[in-house]
Scaffold this active site. Sequence first.
Site, short mmCIF file in Angstrom:
data_model
loop_
_atom_site.label_atom_id
_atom_site.label_comp_id
_atom_site.label_asym_id
_atom_site.label_seq_id
_atom_site.Cartn_x
_atom_site.Cartn_y
_atom_site.Cartn_z
N ASP A 15 105.13 47.97 -8.24
CA ASP A 15 106.01 49.14 -8.08
C ASP A 15 105.35 50.25 -7.27
O ASP A 15 105.12 51.36 -7.75
CB ASP A 15 106.43 49.68 -9.46
CG ASP A 15 107.25 48.67 -10.25
OD1 ASP A 15 108.47 48.66 -10.10
OD2 ASP A 15 106.64 47.87 -10.99
N HIS A 17 106.77 51.49 -4.48
CA HIS A 17 107.91 52.35 -4.10
C HIS A 17 107.61 53.16 -2.83
O HIS A 17 107.73 54.39 -2.82
CB HIS A 17 108.30 53.28 -5.25
CG HIS A 17 108.98 52.59 -6.37
ND1 HIS A 17 110.34 52.39 -6.40
CD2 HIS A 17 108.49 52.02 -7.51
CE1 HIS A 17 110.67 51.75 -7.52
NE2 HIS A 17 109.56 51.51 -8.20
N ASP A 55 109.06 45.64 -5.87
CA ASP A 55 109.37 47.03 -5.54
C ASP A 55 108.30 47.64 -4.63
O ASP A 55 107.82 48.76 -4.86
CB ASP A 55 109.55 47.88 -6.80
CG ASP A 55 110.95 47.74 -7.39
OD1 ASP A 55 111.79 47.08 -6.75
OD2 ASP A 55 111.19 48.26 -8.49
N ASN A 122 113.85 44.82 -7.76
CA ASN A 122 115.26 45.16 -7.74
C ASN A 122 115.59 46.20 -6.68
O ASN A 122 116.75 46.37 -6.30
CB ASN A 122 115.70 45.67 -9.11
CG ASN A 122 114.96 46.94 -9.52
OD1 ASN A 122 113.74 47.01 -9.43
ND2 ASN A 122 115.70 47.95 -9.96
N HIS A 123 114.58 46.90 -6.15
CA HIS A 123 114.83 47.89 -5.09
C HIS A 123 114.82 47.26 -3.71
O HIS A 123 115.52 47.73 -2.82
CB HIS A 123 113.77 49.00 -5.15
CG HIS A 123 114.03 50.01 -6.23
ND1 HIS A 123 114.55 51.26 -5.99
CD2 HIS A 123 113.84 49.95 -7.57
CE1 HIS A 123 114.67 51.93 -7.12
NE2 HIS A 123 114.23 51.15 -8.10
N HIS A 220 109.58 40.38 -12.10
CA HIS A 220 110.03 41.78 -11.99
C HIS A 220 111.38 41.88 -12.70
O HIS A 220 112.44 41.73 -12.10
CB HIS A 220 110.17 42.16 -10.51
CG HIS A 220 110.36 43.63 -10.29
ND1 HIS A 220 109.34 44.48 -9.96
CD2 HIS A 220 111.47 44.42 -10.36
CE1 HIS A 220 109.79 45.70 -9.82
NE2 HIS A 220 111.09 45.70 -10.08
N HIS A 248 108.34 46.09 -12.75
CA HIS A 248 109.57 46.84 -12.96
C HIS A 248 109.43 47.96 -13.98
O HIS A 248 110.07 49.01 -13.82
CB HIS A 248 110.72 45.91 -13.39
CG HIS A 248 112.03 46.63 -13.54
ND1 HIS A 248 112.69 47.23 -12.50
CD2 HIS A 248 112.79 46.88 -14.65
CE1 HIS A 248 113.80 47.79 -12.93
NE2 HIS A 248 113.88 47.60 -14.23
N HIS A 250 107.66 51.11 -15.38
CA HIS A 250 106.76 52.07 -14.74
C HIS A 250 105.67 52.61 -15.66
O HIS A 250 104.73 53.23 -15.19
CB HIS A 250 107.57 53.24 -14.17
CG HIS A 250 108.34 52.87 -12.93
ND1 HIS A 250 108.80 53.82 -12.04
CD2 HIS A 250 108.68 51.68 -12.42
CE1 HIS A 250 109.43 53.22 -11.04
NE2 HIS A 250 109.38 51.91 -11.26
#
Length: 699
Positions: A15, A17, A55, A122-123, A220, A248, A250
């Site tokens: 993650d 991001h 992610d 998922n992002h 994830h 996934h 955080h």
Amino acid sequence: MEDDRDTLRILVATDCHLGYMEKDEIRRFDSFEAFEEICSLAKQKEVDFVLLGGDLFHENKPSRSTLVKTIEILRRYCLNDLPVKFQVVSDQTVNFPNRFGHVNYEDPHFNVGLPVFTIHGNHDDPAGVDNLSAIDILSACNLVNYFGKMDLGGSGVGQIAVHPVLVKKGTTTVALYGLGNIRDERLNRMFQTPHSVQWMRPESQEGLSVSDWFNILVLHQNRIKTNPKSAINEHFLPRFLDFVVWGHEHECLIDPQEVPGMGFHITQPGSSVATSLIDGEAKPKHVLLLEIKGNQYRPNKIPLMTVRPFEYAEVVLKDEADVDPNDQASVLEHLDKIVRNLIEKSSQPTASRSEAKLPLVRIKVDYSGFSTINPQRFGQKYVGKVANPQDILIFSKAAKKRQTTTGENIDESEKLRPEELNQQTIEALVAENNLKMEILPVDDLDIALHDFVSKDDKTAFYACLQRNLDETRKKLNSEAEKFKIEEEDIIVKVGECMQERVKEISLRSKGDTGLASSTQNLDTIRGKSVAAESSMNTFSDDEDTRELLLGTRSTRSTAGFTRPSKDATGAARGGASKRGRGKGSLKQTTLSFSQSRSSAAIRSEEVDSSSDEDAANEVNEVVENSDPEDSFPQSGRKRPAPRGRGWARGTTTAKRGRKADTGSMPSMVMSKDDDSDEDDKPKKPPPRVTRNYGAVKRR
């Protein structure tokens, strides 16, 4: 584990991001600084490869700025001359289903010294007709090894087969399983459906059994059980696993935790950048250095130094003694005091922070019995002191009394899932309204709607429809032969209908000009000469009508019109009114057909004896002039034409004393018998034509 030749060193992170808050002037580089620190740690610790748990990007379609910064970081740390000390011994075309089909460090055109293995989250999951994601761009650039991409295909639950990436370093063998993000409800049903998820085990080799492989799974998915159907239970996973990297979530739970009765451990590295200001994100951020030798592993957690400090607090106003519900100033003073304390706490130097940054501050305020405060107005005094002055405060009310302790735990865990909204799916709508989907499956339509809204995939519904159409075609082709025969019959019928439709359109276009209203007249006209027939066929539009009315007129002289030739084609040609164009153009053309018959009969008596009889008959049948015969003056001088009612109506010049009927189209087309009756009537001189109102210019 002292021998480096048999020890596989993996740096684990999830993650990242990248691109989060890229339009914020203060926080736009936070995600990139944390990711660059992770890559620099991998280089410092001399790891064999980096393992990312999904992610990598915050947006499904990251901006060009985000892509450029990501590629720059990967190119800086991954492309070098350092040797890669492990081997991938599995079928790489199955592990990496791209055009090249091999691990990136084996490409002879690139010097990859730090391989990166990643799945999608998922992002940044694949979407669209081609089922591509932003990670596919990095994979095509040979910067990352993208694995764990599943092709569900079809409707219903579906079926997947998880193939491991077999990594070997010395005597250590690792089977790396990857499972990219799949919608939690669907994956939950797949795990509970027999044979829907197949785990492929390594084949036995000489001197190496299946039990000698150290099995790692990176996935994830939702882990917190807010809803059992929208999360994955750890007991769904196979028991042969040794270590699980869970993405996934955080919240940083970096220390491996053993799952009772399953025999494997789970680590949850959490995010490297705070995307939701909740209590779980306020914990220190870490990455995991995993060292594996044989069937033994050793975890080492490494704190991230470049992460922006984040302070979180919760306040219940009714429990504070110095706060008066009727005095808003006391509330503001109390909240200001808490914010100042948090800012002071974050400014204290710690070993886990490389440099001073503006902190993130979040206070969750329970305002039961109090009035709320404007968060933006409250944060204006902290501009330049905190990184998020616009959303320091978040207001909430106490849970209802009827909520049980379990419900309170659920409410507490929901704070760790900020991106999950209260949504109503298509499945719920269909179930509530007792609807029946007869064309598209409910599951596929629900997925298409999610991709269209959440991922900005404009082709989601098209891909859903196309996929179901393809499946329907395949099913019909596999049925009995009679369906093929019926399909061919339908095609023949469609062809016949198309032919009939073409005939109707052609007849309708002829009827609009006034020539298709009488079958008898059409048969009579077709029986005439070829010249007459070709002239009749040109009555299809205004341009051809004007051209036919003009004919082969001689050039105009300075004094007026020259006398036309006496051949059969141009004997009855004259000028047409320019004012007849417009709304009454169709009526003008049809009236000309009836009026010119009488004028043609008059002219047939005056034609020279040298003209043959066929030419005279052609003049009697073919419409070529909307003006009477006197449109061609006997002398060369111009004569003014009187303006009657016919000019005002926009129609052609009619015989004086006779009122033209323009009410209906069939009455405008006269037969040959009407022409003979009209010839017996006394003829009156027609109106004169001037240069200004004579004939339409020929194009």
